[in-house]
Design a protein around this motif. Structure first.
Motif, short mmCIF file in Angstrom:
data_model
loop_
_atom_site.label_atom_id
_atom_site.label_comp_id
_atom_site.label_asym_id
_atom_site.label_seq_id
_atom_site.Cartn_x
_atom_site.Cartn_y
_atom_site.Cartn_z
N HIS A 83 0.90 -0.91 0.10
CA HIS A 83 0.60 0.03 0.45
C HIS A 83 0.67 0.99 -0.09
O HIS A 83 0.96 1.73 -0.70
N SER A 84 1.69 1.08 0.58
CA SER A 84 2.96 2.60 0.90
C SER A 84 3.58 3.06 -0.31
O SER A 84 3.74 3.88 -0.85
N GLN A 85 3.49 1.41 -1.31
CA GLN A 85 4.42 1.82 -2.39
C GLN A 85 3.13 2.40 -3.90
O GLN A 85 3.99 3.12 -4.49
N ILE A 121 -2.23 5.47 8.75
CA ILE A 121 -1.40 5.60 7.10
C ILE A 121 -0.97 7.10 7.41
O ILE A 121 -1.31 7.98 8.31
N ALA A 123 1.71 10.28 5.88
CA ALA A 123 2.47 11.06 4.34
C ALA A 123 3.11 12.26 5.32
O ALA A 123 2.69 13.00 5.61
N THR A 156 5.68 0.19 7.57
CA THR A 156 6.97 0.32 5.93
C THR A 156 6.70 2.26 5.87
O THR A 156 5.20 2.60 5.26
N CYS A 157 7.00 2.13 5.19
CA CYS A 157 7.86 3.44 4.71
C CYS A 157 8.68 3.97 3.35
O CYS A 157 9.23 3.20 2.91
N THR A 167 6.86 11.09 1.50
CA THR A 167 6.28 9.59 1.71
C THR A 167 5.74 9.73 2.81
O THR A 167 4.69 10.07 3.13
N TYR A 168 5.49 7.77 2.38
CA TYR A 168 3.74 7.50 2.49
C TYR A 168 4.23 6.22 3.60
O TYR A 168 5.20 5.30 3.04
N TRP A 169 3.61 6.38 4.56
CA TRP A 169 3.32 5.37 5.98
C TRP A 169 2.24 4.78 5.79
O TRP A 169 1.07 4.98 5.63
N THR A 170 2.90 3.12 5.89
CA THR A 170 1.54 2.43 6.04
C THR A 170 1.60 1.65 7.05
O THR A 170 2.72 0.33 7.97
#
Length: 176
Positions: A83-85, A121, A123, A156-157, A167-170
């Motif tokens: 999901h982060s990717q 999530i 960001a 994950t980031c 940056t996107y964190w889940t």
């Protein structure tokens, strides 16, 4: 039937191969995200989450007693990483992905048979302390972290310069 000299075909083929290779390399550089450069991310997140759970916490108006520590799960990491990717690659920030899948569906796809699942999530955060501060300041995200039903988790980031947040964190929390 038209015939071309073989040296012309070789030169045209080489030019085409070089053009395709250049396009592939350029596309890979422009359209690919990469893991955030956060040394020890797994250990740092587990430590922060388990410290908060061990002492109890107030999430908005709801107070939580101390809860058991959670452990890391690689299947949940696969769901979180995907999901982060996806958010980084496609420059969006939502729990529902662009294919319409919700967190539980991504966890199912990772092969985790859950009874309870939650997702946080974030960001734009650049460190574990920053993202944890953001999640704990949000009542709904905090509740997910403190809910004693959850026994396993992963975070994950992914980073992608030039996107809305960078940056996107889940974080995925769950129980079998």
């Amino acid at each position: 039937m038209m015939r071309f000299p073989s040296n012309l075909i070789r030169r045209a083929g080489s030019t085409l191969a070089v053009a395709l290779l250049f396009h592939s390399v350029a596309s890979a550089a422009v359209f690919k995200s990469k893991p955030c450069e956060v040394p020890g991310l797994r250990e740092a997140v587990l430590q922060h989450v388990n410290e908060v759970r061990a002492r109890g916490y107030r999430c908005g108006a709801q107070a939580f007693a101390p809860a058991r520590a959670v452990s890391w799960n690689p299947q949940l990491q696969a769901a979180a990483a995907g999901h982060s990717q996806d958010m980084a690659e496609h420059n969006y920030f939502e729990h529902r992905n662009l294919r319409g899948e919700q967190p539980a569906q991504r966890v199912d796809a990772a092969g985790y048979r859950w009874r309870s699942v939650a997702e946080n999530i974030a960001a734009g955060d650049n460190s574990v302390p920053d993202v944890m501060k953001s999640w704990l300041a949000s009542a709904s995200h905090c509740v997910n972290i403190m809910d004693p039903v959850h026994q396993e988790m992963a975070v994950t980031c992914m980073a992608r310069p030039g996107t809305a947040y960078g940056t996107y964190w889940t974080m995925v929390l769950a129980r079998r």
